[in-house]
Each structure stands twice: as structure tokens, then as C-alpha cells.
Design an enzyme around this catalytic site. Structure first.
Site, PDB file in Angstrom:
ATOM      1  N   THR B 144      23.889  41.820  -4.973  1.00 23.05           N
ATOM      2  CA  THR B 144      22.614  41.880  -5.324  1.00 23.05           C
ATOM      3  C   THR B 144      22.605  42.734  -6.662  1.00 23.05           C
ATOM      4  O   THR B 144      22.894  43.701  -6.794  1.00 23.05           O
ATOM      5  CB  THR B 144      21.549  42.254  -4.298  1.00 23.05           C
ATOM      6  OG1 THR B 144      21.751  41.562  -3.126  1.00 23.05           O
ATOM      7  CG2 THR B 144      20.128  42.029  -4.807  1.00 23.05           C
ATOM      8  N   GLY B 183      23.843  48.808   0.407  1.00 23.57           N
ATOM      9  CA  GLY B 183      23.870  50.013   1.367  1.00 23.57           C
ATOM     10  C   GLY B 183      25.015  50.780   1.018  1.00 23.57           C
ATOM     11  O   GLY B 183      26.115  50.295   1.009  1.00 23.57           O
ATOM     12  N   GLU B 426      20.094  38.249   3.373  1.00 27.06           N
ATOM     13  CA  GLU B 426      21.013  37.342   3.918  1.00 27.06           C
ATOM     14  C   GLU B 426      20.272  35.806   3.570  1.00 27.06           C
ATOM     15  O   GLU B 426      20.372  34.999   4.707  1.00 27.06           O
ATOM     16  CB  GLU B 426      21.143  37.210   5.476  1.00 27.06           C
ATOM     17  CG  GLU B 426      22.090  38.767   5.674  1.00 27.06           C
ATOM     18  CD  GLU B 426      23.516  38.591   4.909  1.00 27.06           C
ATOM     19  OE1 GLU B 426      24.070  37.757   4.452  1.00 27.06           O
ATOM     20  OE2 GLU B 426      23.934  39.900   4.711  1.00 27.06           O
TER      21      GLU B 426
END
Lengths: 659, 666
Positions: B144, B183, B426
Site C-alpha cells: 500500500t 505493519g 485485504e
């Protein structure tokens, strides 16, 4: 410079933004005063909220106390007074990020519940901040149901004192704002006992902290109740009282007095108490509920014209996400609701002012209606707006989840409004009780208050719409809403009667009908909101495109309500299946129409960038640059992570390869 | 707090249950043996002093991150020490260690290592896999970007091949191209798998994955050309260092492109990958996890709200009697029991997808991909359907706990903020719903052109049989028996068929009016989402109903049947318009449905506590004062509050700094 994707949206506005802002403010002069207050507050660095998202609970609390203290100075400096025209804009300009809000509630409760002598003694002390007040009603085990409170105040004739006690853990005062760390005094609600007899709940002024060194008074245990979803700046507190003695004069005694010999005297009408609750419920709608939804709409809609994602047409640039029908369907109904409820709030305010004038003339006739409307609308508007803010949050995808978007804190703050000042389900049931009573009265030919006269005129017609354009007629949709409200109220009343006639006890019958009663109350409020919006639009100036765009929003608000609750309108055949398809078509067409004015419509709310405090929602639309700059200010980026030396380093250096 | 006896209300509730909760727990776990093993692993973690720490609610974000990374490193070591290797058992272990929260190594374990396994060449695996397995390399997965999410082709990061040095030059050409959100990227990782547009020989070859070192091994300082950091505070995910990554002419060797499928040869020649439907499989797997997560998160919230509602007393139902448990109010039951039924429904849906995935995965390795498109389409929709519903449901549970639900001690705020991003990640939910809709439209077209479709969409075949009749397909009269789940499945089927058909017809009408396919699709997308939702709703009711036949114990089957009926009838009640408009049910029947819902609430009431006990969440895992198994709520709220950071000193320092000077001046 303004992001061209946002700038271009402003070129095509169909109406005059400044005119609409003035309408929302109640006149151009009000707009001017509001802007002046906002400017004065925002240019003062003490009031800055810039680092709010990075602060701990302790830091937030300290900043709020500092701001509260500084505000006194500022008001003095600016010549603002509590009765001046500026006062109502101060809270909005601070975005509520200030301590001692309960201090005002403390003062108000003394003014309303205290005797003249008590007012003369306490109000000057409070005004000069010689003491800091709070308001302690809710207990750990007891909220909405006041009679259930367990704190006791026993009158001791020998010393002319009340002895206050928290007899068990569930009786501990819990949640009062400003009480955890700041307050020196608080109004405690307790069961009054005289000579062993309980006289019910009464208010007492209790000192809880020393005025010298702020330490807790003997017999008092108090502290902060711990982290919450929001309100980190407020020290919501607990309070445990053990044989705390206060003088007889500290019971607030406008309505009830305990004489030195222990005689209990009731005086005057307590109905004014209901009026206080009504006034609080109405007053919170504007700042605590509408403002957050308007801010959320501003952020989400501006971001949705800056954000581009996927392609609508092959070979073209990626499309603004606001051009997707599904995105419009999420956001534009929230925008319409923000306007609708603004006008509902005006309507309630007007009704309230009228009621207040009547009450001053000792006429309490309007109270039941006012109470029912304020309860129902408090519940309906908080619920709608809370859901609306959450929709805005999720409509911003991943970035909405960052605190820097401003949306999570708007959401966690507004959602508390569904609970405080009366839990929503309970409030709706109060409205329902009023509706059932009025319905019965109306059926028996007795007069009922203006807002419910429609219940008497039960018509069994069908919706007359012939094509989708008919559904843009306020008469058509208002009538449909009215029909649903009448149907739900009358069928629930019938059900209640059936149950009672079949031998079910009254309270059991009531409980068995509560799900339906809640639906009836919601339908009633929704009907009034739609009707009021439509009537307001009628009266608006036709110049500058204002009436036209408001009419679109009114239509959207009404049709969205039908579209998302088709069952209620199809039931009993008032609306046919074919008509419902027309509703859907008219509704979806409107989205595309309002889409064009979406940005000007949020611009009209006139929030400054500082008050939005959002990386996504700024006026200039420089979303990504701002997000990147703000993130770098995060404390997590200011220092080397201590976790590296302590945990990561040993981990990275092969602790595992030995396994 | 010292060991206290169980609250009398809860004791009474449990004694009155009509079934044995353990038997239901076994069904949820997939057999008594699985339950035993789960509890064994749970005990392993909960009895381990290494995994103890202060209540996270009182820690700052940095402290929470620190605790998480400490536990994560221990976790990896202990998993290997105990020899726990089964994916589900690893999931349990991790979930107990982190109490259902994310942790900084999630992306390393869940994305970096698996991607190496599936997309690296054997040579690359030699170089990277063992160091990564041993955590000398900690990696994340950077896809992303700040300006780009769901629409992958829009990513802007570039990797330009330089044949002279045999390197790729990585660049973040714009602000919007900065990698954002991965993350573990902010502070933890020293490597990242970066997705970038590959340019070689002057041509763009689309997105490819590259292994990029970002921090110096040893010092952990960012490498020259790399700007990396934490993206700042979020709604939740405090223990996760979601990060940003900006690359300026950062060079990596040619061998760092993951080249199992596509390749760039030393001279810059690009070798195309053989078509790779396998990535479908990974997506299906991850989405099936989210469906399971929806069920678990909603179950946790229900456990808390229902136990608390049995302990909390308020107001009066009967004049003169003591305050009743709030669970006795119809409005409270109406808020909570449909959610309880939903949590059960989603458990069974999650289990179904997982089983189907494993079955189809077997077929895939045999080269049979025929079922994959449907499963892919179905899981997209179910991921959205369940996560939306659970998201709203968790909030309703919190709201049903009144003021105390708002305190962090209730645990529900944490469940909510941890869960809510799954509506976005997702695959953003609306986009997911539209993917399912695309499949539904395709199936509809097949049916109208005379072909048969199979699987969950086979009900569309009925449309062709109805074709001769001019009316809506669903306008045929279905005799719906509202006490029979099988009959309700038929009603849901008719609703789905009707909404799919109506969306398809609207789409055709738009196509007739408009210029482009995309425009028509966009102008129908609200209808399309509704059709997908109806389809998913049907699938959930169908799977829940099918599950009933598998339950052996009569008492458990009875209570599950009640829940199944409640789920189905409540859904009809809430979406009455769809059933009325299509003529599937009459107004009179809807009134019956509404009445039946209320009667079921009263029927389920005595089993409510036992039904949440069956979820079998340990108190530590639940993390809620309101939802404690022993129900001693108020005492423990007081104990909890005393530890609040604001209570660290008797007199807060702001008194001396601000309050006192003000009082002195006035």
C-alpha cells in the site's frame, strides 16, 4: 496553494456559500461574531490542539486545566462575558478541549435547586473560581434510574449535620467529570434519611478536597476512573464517602428543606426539574452532536475529491472516489442529515424558548410535549449522527483509521452522547409513553399537543405517487412518513390493549411491546424531522440558489429514510412495490445531483483547518503532504525506539539461530 | 483482587441452562480433542510468567509497542522450543500471547516468510529464508502507498533496471508513492518486500516484488537513500509500528527481485510469468481468516455484554420489586440475542470456508481450478458481509453496556478498534461486494443465455424456468413456514434471486442509455452491492441451517435451532422491505415474523449466559472487567481504576502549576 482537484469543485457551486453560512449561523452578524471568537482563540498558542493526537492522558488533562485557567484571562482580556453574544462560540472554538465543564453544571444546579441564600453564598465563590465544582449523580451500579441510587445522607439533629455514606461498592459515585483530580466541591445526590425514614433523592453540596493543599478531605476517597474511549482531557472520577459530615445548610433547598428539628418540608413545584433535563438535552445537540457530524462530513467529502482510486473509464486518470455511486451513497445522506438536524435543532430551540416563557408565567402545559420531543430527538439525533460519523470514518479507508485524520476522535467523542443525559433506548420509551397517551386521548376525541394532532387524523389511503418525480414532492413523502408513524403508534397501542385485556399485567405488557414502542417513537421523530425540513425549505429565500440546494438535501434526507427502511413503508400496502422502485430511482438520481455541490456544502459549515485538526480535511486539500509531515512529528519518530536496544537487538543478533 | 466466589446472578443463570456448554464448545472447536489441545496451549501461555505484564490500558503507545515486541520475540522462541508447528496451533498460541491483538512480527511471519516460500527462487531462498527464519532478517510486506490502496495497478513506486551495474534502482517519485501502513515497517523491520512498477529496457512491465534491505544490520540505522518511520498514532493497533518508506535512487542487486515466476535477465530482457492463479488461493485463505475473525470478535463482545447484562440491575419492571437484571428487558434482548445468533452463524461460515479452501487446495495441486472462481467471488462478499456486520455488532454490544461500556475496562473499545480495520484491509468491503456482484452478473448472463450454473448460485437456474412468465421471478408464491429453517432458506434464496435479477436488469437498462460499460456499472453499483449482500445473507442462513443436521446432542441441537431461527427471522424483520416488495412474504406474515422474533428472545433468554460461556474465552483473553467469568464487576472496576495513570499521585501536579496560581490571583 489549493489542490486543483479540490479547487475545481468550488468553481461550479450552484449557490452562494457565504449566504448559506450566514443562514446556518442565523445571520451575517452572527457569522462575524463567531469568526472573531474563533480567530481570537486560534491565534492564541495556549489553546492549540496541534499535538493533541500525540499526548498521553496525563498531558491531555494538564493541557485542559491550563486552557481552562487561561480562558478566564482571555475572556477578561477580550471583554467576553457569560451573557454576551460571543459566549456560545467559545466552546465550539475550543472544540470542547477544556477542563471545568462540570463547574458550569455545578453552578447551574445551585441556581436551579438552591435557595436564594444558597445562591448568594455559593455562586460568587464559584464565579471567582475560589472553588471548583462538580456534579455527582451517577453511581457505579446506577445510572438512568435515579430512584435506585444508594448513597445515603442521614440527618443528625444533635449536630445539625448530614452524615454522608457510600454503603457499598456499587454506591460509589462514578463518572462525574472534573471530579477525579480537579474538583474541590461537588453536588452529591443521595437518599435522605431523617429519624430512620427515607425521603428519596436529594442534592447536597459536599467539599471533597482541601482549599489549601488540594488533599482529600477526611472520609473522602476520590480519584480518576481510568482510561476511556475519549475525553482523556477530563478527569472523570469516583467518590467514596465515609461518615462525611456537612452542615444542614448544604442541602440544596429550593424545593425541599429539612428544618433544625428534622421536619421535612416540600415547597413549590418540582416540574422545573424536568425542564432542566429538557434544556440540557436540547443544548447538547448543537455542539456535541451536530458539530462532530459536520466536521466528519467536511473531512470525508474533501478527502473523497482528493483521493483518486481505480478507473471509471479505461485510459483516463484514476477517478475521484466521490464519483463512485457507492461512495456518494455513503456520504451524501450524512451531509443531508447534518443539514436536516440543524433545522430540527432550530425547531426544538424555538419550542423550548416558547416553553420557557410559558413556565415563567407558571404555565406548565407545554412540559410533557417538550419533554417527549427533547427525549426522542436527543436519542434520534445522537444515534443518527454517531452512525454518520462512523460511516465517514470508514469511507476514508485506511487513512481514516489514522488519528491524524481527526475522524477517530470525533467518533469516540460523539458516541458518548448516545449514553449521557439519558440512555437512548430509555429516552425513546419515554417519547413512546407520551405518544401512546396522546393517541388514546386523540382517539377519545380529547385535545392533544400540536406535534401529535396528526395521530387523530388516521387516513387509510394509498400513496398517490405515479412516477419517480412525484417522490420529489414534499407532500408525498411527508405523508408517507406520517402514515408510518400513525400505523406504528396505533398498532402498538392496540397490541398493548389486547395484552392487558387478555389478563397480562400492565408492566409486563409494556415490556413485551418495548421493541415496537421504540420503533414508533423513532418513526414519530423521523416524521417531524422530515416535515420540519420541508417546511423550512418553503420559507427560505429563493435568491442565491439557497432554496434549491436545500430542497435537494431535504428530498435526499426523506428518500434515504424510505430507501433504508423500505419494509415500514411497504407494510400494509401504503406504498406499492412499483412505487418503491420509483423511490430508489429518485434517490439514486439525487445523489448525482448533490454530488456536484458536495464540497461547497461542506465549505458552508465554515470550519477552520485548526478546528478540524485533520490531515485529510484541510481547506487546501494538500492531504498527502500534510499526512507525511504530521507523521514525522510523532513521538515514535522523535526518539530512537528503546525497544531496539532492549529487545530487537538481542533478537536480531541471533538469539534464535542457536535453537 | 482476591479470589472471589461467582456472582449469584451468574450462578443462577448457569444452573438454569438446558444444555451442556462444553458440548457446544467442542462443536465450535471441531471436536473434543481440538478443545483439549486448545486449552493445553492456552495454559502453556497463561501460566508462563514471561508473558505477564501490566494492564495495557495504562501504558503509552511506545510502552505497548515495547511489550509487544518483547512478547513476540519470546513467542517465536517458545513456539520452536515446544515444537508447535500446526498453523492453527500457532494461531492459538499467538492469539493467547497477544490476547487477540496485532503484534509487530505479524507481517514477518504472515507475509514475508510465506512470500519467500512461494515467490523466491531456490537460490533466493538459500540467501534469505534461513536468516529470516532465525530473525536475523526481519521483513515486512510493503504494498500500500499513501495515495493507493485497493487498486494495485495504480501503485507508483518504480524499480528501474540498470544493466550496467545489474541493479534495480528503486524510487518513490511522488509523495503519494510513499509506502504507507505496512505493519512492522516503522521501527521493527530491517528488510521489506517492496511492490514496485518494473521498468526495463524503457518499458513498464507492471508490478513486481523486490527484497529491499532498509536498515543496517547491527546498528538498525536506516540505510542511505532510505527514509523510514512510524506513521503516527491510530485508532487502535498501538502495538504495531505501521510505517512509511521512501526510497531515493536506492540500489539493490538484480538477484533481489523475486524471480520464481517473472524474471529480468542480466541484459535486461524480461521473461513473462506463466499465468498464476495461485495468488487467488492466498487471497481466499486470508479472507477466510477474516470471516473467522468476525465471528470471534463478535463472540467476545457478546460474551462481555451478555454477562454484564446478567449482573447489572436497573430500574423496575414491576412496581415495588427489586431492580431487575437488565437482560430481562425486551429491548436489551433485542439488541443482544440477534448478535449472539450472528456470532454462531459466522463461526459456521468461517469453518465452512476453511474446509472448502483446504478441499479445493487439494484439487488445485492436482491442477483442477474449476471451483476457484466461485470460491474467490464468494469469499470476497462474505469477508465484507461478515466484517461489516461484526463491526456494527461490536458497537451495539458496547452501547448495550451503557456508560461502563465506554470505559476501556470494558474491553469492548479495544475489540472494536482492533477489528474495524478489517472492513478496509485485504480488500475494501464495498470493492469486495462489487467483486461478488461481478460474479453474480456473470452467472446471471450465463443463465439467461441458457447455460446452467452450479454451486451457491445455482438458484439462478430457476430464473430460466420462470422466463416464460412476464412477472418477477420471485413473485411466484413461496409457501414460507416461519418456524422451519429450511423454508426460510428458500425465502432468502428468492430474495437473492430477485435482487440479482433486478440489479442485472438495471444494469442492462443503464447500458442501453449510456456510453460506456464502466459508467453503467457505476450507476448500478448501489443495486449491485444490495444483490451481493442478499446473496451472502442467503449463504449464511443456508450454512447455519445445514449445520443443524450435523449436531448429535439433542439439547444442543435444540438451542442452536432456536438461534438459527432467530438469525433468519431477525434478518427478514430487518429487511422486510425486500421480502414484501418481491411478494415473498405478505404484510401479515411480516407481522408474524416480528412477533416470532420477540417470542424467540424469551425462549433464548434462559440459555443466554451458557451460550456465551460456550465460546470459552479465558478471562485473560477477554480482557474485560465487565465480562469476567465470575461476574464480580464492581469490585474489580474499582481495583482497575486505582491503577490509572492519573491516580499515580494523590495531588496531581497540575494543581500546583495551574490551579493554585489561578486561585491566588482571583
Amino acid at each position: 496553494s489549493v489542490n486543483p482537484d479540490l479547487g475545481s469543485e468550488r468553481q461550479t457551486a450552484s449557490f452562494c456559500v457565504e449566504r448559506l453560512t450566514a443562514l446556518l449561523d442565523g445571520g451575517a452578524e452572527q457569522t462575524r461574531i463567531r469568526r472573531a471568537v474563533v480567530e481570537a482563540i486560534e491565534s492564541d498558542p495556549v489553546f492549540s490542539r496541534e499535538n493533541q493526537y500525540f499526548q498521553t492522558q496525563n498531558e491531555r488533562y494538564e493541557a485542559a486545566v491550563m486552557k481552562a485557567v487561561h480562558l478566564q484571562k482571555k475572556m477578561h482580556e477580550m471583554g467576553w462575558t457569560e451573557n454576551g453574544p460571543e459566549y456560545k462560540y467559545i466552546y465550539r472554538a475550543l472544540s470542547g478541549d477544556v477542563a471545568f465543564l462540570l463547574h458550569r453544571v455545578f453552578m447551574r444546579s445551585i441556581s436551579v435547586l438552591g435557595s436564594d441564600r444558597q445562591i448568594a453564598k455559593w455562586i460568587p465563590l464559584a464565579t471567582q473560581h475560589k472553588l471548583i465544582g462538580s456534579y455527582a449523580q451517577t453511581e457505579l451500579g446506577h445510572g438512568t434510574y435515579l430512584q435506585g441510587l444508594e448513597t445515603t445522607a442521614v440527618f443528625d439533629t444533635a449536630t445539625q449535620e448530614f452524615i454522608l455514606n457510600t454503603p457499598k461498592i456499587s454506591a460509589m459515585k462514578w463518572w462525574p467529570g472534573d471530579m477525579g483530580r480537579s474538583a474541590t466541591h461537588t453536588v452529591v445526590f443521595a437518599q435522605l434519611y431523617i429519624h430512620g425514614k427515607c425521603y428519596g433523592i436529594h442534592p447536597f453540596i459536599v467539599q471533597i478536597r482541601s482549599l489549601q493543599d488540594h488533599s482529600l478531605c477526611p472520609g473522602v476517597t476520590a480519584g480518576d476512573i481510568g482510561p476511556k474511549m475519549n475525553f482523556e482531557h477530563i478527569d472523570n472520577g469516583y467518590l467514596l464517602l465515609k461518615n462525611v459530615r456537612i452542615p444542614r445548610e448544604n442541602m440544596l433547598s429550593k424545593f425541599c428543606e429539612v428544618r433544625p428539628d428534622g421536619t421535612y418540608v416540600r415547597q413549590g413545584s418540582q416540574q422545573i426539574n424536568y425542564f432542566t433535563m429538557t434544556s440540557v438535552r436540547i443544548s447538547l445537540i448543537s455542539d456535541e452532536v451536530l458539530t462532530p457530524l459536520q466536521k466528519a462530513c467536511t473531512i470525508a467529502i474533501r478527502y473523497s475529491v482528493v483521493r483518486r482510486q481505480s478507473k471509471l473509464k479505461p485510459g483516463e486518470q484514476e477517478a475521484k472516489i466521490l464519483d463512485y455511486q457507492t461512495q456518494q451513497e455513503k456520504l451524501l445522506p450524512q451531509l443531508a442529515a447534518a443539514y436536516a438536524f440543524h433545522f430540527t435543532n432550530d425547531y426544538l430551540q424555538e419550542l423550548f424558548d416558547k416553553g420557557y416563557r410559558e413556565i415563567q408565567r407558571k404555565n406548565f402545559d407545554m412540559l410533557p410535549e417538550l419533554h417527549a420531543l427533547s427525549s426522542g430527538f436527543k436519542a434520534m439525533i445522537t444515534q443518527h449522527c454517531t452512525a454518520g460519523v462512523e460511516i465517514c470514518l470508514r469511507a476514508c479507508g485506511g487513512h481514516g483509521y489514522s488519528l491524524l485524520s481527526g475522524l477517530p476522535s470525533l467518533y469516540t467523542k460523539i458516541l458518548a452522547s448516545c449514553i449521557y443525559e439519558g440512555e437512548n433506548t430509555i429516552l425513546l420509551l419515554q417519547t413512546a409513553r407520551f405518544l401512546i397517551k396522546c393517541f388514546m386521548a386523540a382517539s377519545a376525541g380529547q385535545p392533544v399537543p400540536p406535534s401529535v394532532t396528526y395521530l387523530a387524523a388516521v387516513k387509510h389511503g394509498k400513496c398517490p405517487a405515479k412516477n419517480k418525480l412525484d417522490f420529489l414532492s414534499p407532500d408525498i413523502y411527508t405523508e408517507a412518513y406520517q402514515h408510518v408513524a400513525v400505523r406504528l403508534t396505533s398498532s402498538t397501542a392496540a397490541k398493548l390493549q389486547d395484552l392487558i385485556q387478555s389478563g397480562v399485567k400492565k408492566h409486563d405488557a409494556w415490556n413485551q411491546c418495548t421493541v415496537q414502542l421504540v420503533q414508533a417513537a423513532k418513526a414519530h421523530c423521523h416524521y417531524i424531522a422530515v416535515k420540519n425540513f420541508a417546511e423550512t425549505v418553503e420559507k427560505l429565500e429563493t435568491k442565491a440558489g439557497i432554496q434549491k440546494i436545500m430542497k435537494h438535501l431535504c428530498d435526499l434526507f426523506a428518500l434515504h429514510g424510505i430507501f433504508s427502511n423500505t419494509g415500514a413503508f411497504l407494510h400494509d400496502g401504503y406504498t406499492s412495490a412499483a412505487q418503491m422502485d420509483m423511490v430508489t430511482a429518485a434517490y439514486l438520481d439525487l445523489l448525482a445531483v448533490i454530488r456536484k455541490d458536495a464540497v461547497p456544502l461542506v465549505d458552508a459549515f465554515d470550519f477552520t483547518d485548526k478546528s478540524l485538526n485533520s490531515a485529510l480535511g484541510s481547506y487546501d486539500g494538500q492531504v498527502y503532504q500534510r499526512l507525511y509531515e504530521w507523521a514525522q512529528k510523532s513521538p515514535t519518530n522523535q526518539q530512537m525506539s528503546p525497544a531496539y536496544e532492549r529487545y530487537l537487538k538481542p533478537l536480531l543478533h541471533n538469539t534464535l539461530s542457536k535453537l | 483482587a482476591a479470589a472471589m466466589s461467582v456472582n449469584a446472578d451468574l450462578r443462577r443463570e448457569r444452573a438454569a441452562a438446558t444444555f451442556q456448554p462444553e458440548l457446544l464448545t467442542h462443536i465450535l472447536d471441531g471436536g473434543p480433542e481440538r478443545t483439549r489441545r486448545r486449552k493445553e496451549i492456552e495454559a502453556l501461555v497463561l501460566n508462563d510468567p514471561d508473558f505477564q505484564h501490566e494492564d495495557l490500558n495504562f501504558l503509552s503507545r511506545s510502552q505497548r509497542y515495547e511489550q509487544a515486541i518483547r512478547k513476540s520475540s519470546l513467542m517465536v522462541m517458545k513456539l520452536r522450543e515446544y515444537g508447535i508447528a500446526d498453523p492453527e496451533e500457532i494461531y492459538w498460541f499467538k492469539s493467547f500471547v497477544h490476547r487477540g491483538r496485532p503484534e509487530p512480527l505479524d507481517l514477518h511471519l504472515g507475509m514475508f516468510l510465506p512470500t519467500l516460500l512461494t515467490q523466491a527462487t531456490p537460490e533466493q531462498q538459500d540467501r534469505f529464508f534461513m536468516p529470516a527464519w532465525n530473525l536475523e532478517i526481519i521483513g515486512t510486506y510493503a504494498q500500500t502507498e499513501m495515495g493507493h490502496g485497493t487498486h494495485l495497478r495504480g501503485l507508483e513506486t518504480t524499480a528501474t533496471y540498470d544493466p550496467s551495474t545489474q541493479e534495480f534502482i528503486l524510487n518513490s517519485p511522488t509523495v503519494t508513492s510513499i509506502k504507507w501502513w505496512p505493519g512492522g515497517l516503522g521501527k521493527t523491520s530491517n528488510h521489506a518486500i517492496v511492490l514496485a512498477q518494473l521498468y526495463t529496457q524503457g518499458q513498464c512491465k507492471g508490478l513486481h516484488a523486490f527484497i529491499v534491505p532498509i536498515r543496517q544490520l547491527g546498528t538498525h540505522e536506516p540505510l542511505p537513500g532510505i527514509t523510514v518511520g512510524d506513521i503516527g498514532p491510530k485508532f487502535g493497533y498501538d502495538e504495531m509500528d505501521n510505517g512509511y518508506l521512501k526510497m531515493d535512487n536506492f540500489r539493490i542487486p538484480r538477484e533481489n527481485m523475486l524471480m520464481k515466476y517473472a524474471q529480468v535477465e542480466p541484459d535486461g530482457t524480461y521473461v513473462k510469468p506463466v499465468s498464476d492463479k495461485l495468488t487467488y488461493g492466498t487471497m481466499v485463505f486470508i479472507r477466510s481468516l477474516i470471516v473467522g475473525d468476525s465471528a470471534r470478535s463478535l463472540s467476545r463482545a457478546c460474551t462481555i455484554a451478555i454477562r454484564y447484562s446478567a449482573v447489572r440491575h436497573q430500574s423496575e419492571l414491576k412496581p415495588g420489586e427489586p431492580e431487575p437484571q437488565i437482560l430481562d428487558y425486551q429491548t436489551q434482548q433485542y439488541k443482544l440475542f440477534p448478535l449472539l445468533a450472528t456470532a454462531y452463524a459466522f463461526h459456521f461460515v468461517g469453518a465452512y470456508i476453511k474446509d472448502t479452501y483446504h478441499r479445493i487446495n487439494g484439487d488445485i495441486s492436482k491442477g483442477d481450478l474449476s471451483e476457484l472462481p466461485e470460491l474467490h467471488a464468494l469469499t470476497a462478499g462474505l469477508k465484507a458481509f461478515t466484517s461489516w456486520t461484526a463491526n456494527a455488532g461490536i458497537e451495539e454490544c458496547r452501547m448495550a453496556c451503557g456508560g461502563h461500556g465506554y470505559s476501556r475496562c470494558s474491553g469492548i473499545p479495544d475489540i472494536y478498534v482492533t477489528f474495524t480495520p478489517s472492513c478496509t484491509y485485504e480488500g475494501e468491503n464495498t470493492v469486495m461486494m462489487l467483486q461478488t456482484a461481478r460474479f453474480l452478473m456473470k452467472s446471471y448472463t450465463q443463465v439467461t443465455s441458457g447455460q446452467q450454473v452450479s454451486g451457491m448460485v445455482s438458484y439462478l437456474n430457476d430464473l430460466s424456468r420462470q422466463r416464460i412468465q412476464p412477472q418477477h421471478v420471485a413473485a411466484r408464491t413461496v409457501t414460507v413456514r416461519i418456524n422451519d429453517p429450511t423454508s426460510l432458506v428458500e425465502a432468502y434464496k428468492s430474495r437473492a434471486a430477485r435482487l440479482v435479477e433486478s440489479a442485472a436488469k438495471n444494469l442492462q437498462a443503464e447500458l442501453a442509455h449510456r456510453k460506456s460499460k464502466e459508467d453503467a456499472w457505476n450507476r448500478t453499483s448501489v443495486d449491485l452491492v444490495r444483490a451481493s449482500e442478499a446473496h451472502c445473507h442467503y449463504v449464511v442462513v443456508k450454512l447455519f441451517t445445514a449445520k443443524l443436521a450435523e449436531v448429535g446432542d439433542a439439547a444442543v441441537r435444540a438451542v442452536l435451532t432456536e438461534l438459527c431461527l432467530l438469525y433468519a427471522l431477525f434478518g427478514i424483520s430487518r429487511n422486510a422491505g425486500d421480502f414484501l416488495q418481491a411478494g415473498i412474504l405478505s404484510s401479515a406474515q411480516i407481522t408474524q415474523v416480528n412477533q416470532q422474533v420477540k417470542e424467540l428472545l424469551a425462549v433464548i433468554r434462559p440459555n443466554a449466559v451458557a451460550l456465551v460461556d460456550s465460546f470459552d474465552f479465558h478471562d485473560v483473553h477477554l480482557g474485560s472487567v465487565l465480562g469476567r467469568y465470575d461476574g464480580n464487576v464492581y469490585e474489580n472496576m474499582f481495583e482497575w481504576a486505582k491503577k490509572s495513570p492519573l491516580n499515580k499521585t494523590q495531588v496531581h501536579e497540575s494543581f500546583h502549576k495551574h490551579l493554585k496560581p489561578m486561585q491566588a490571583k482571583l
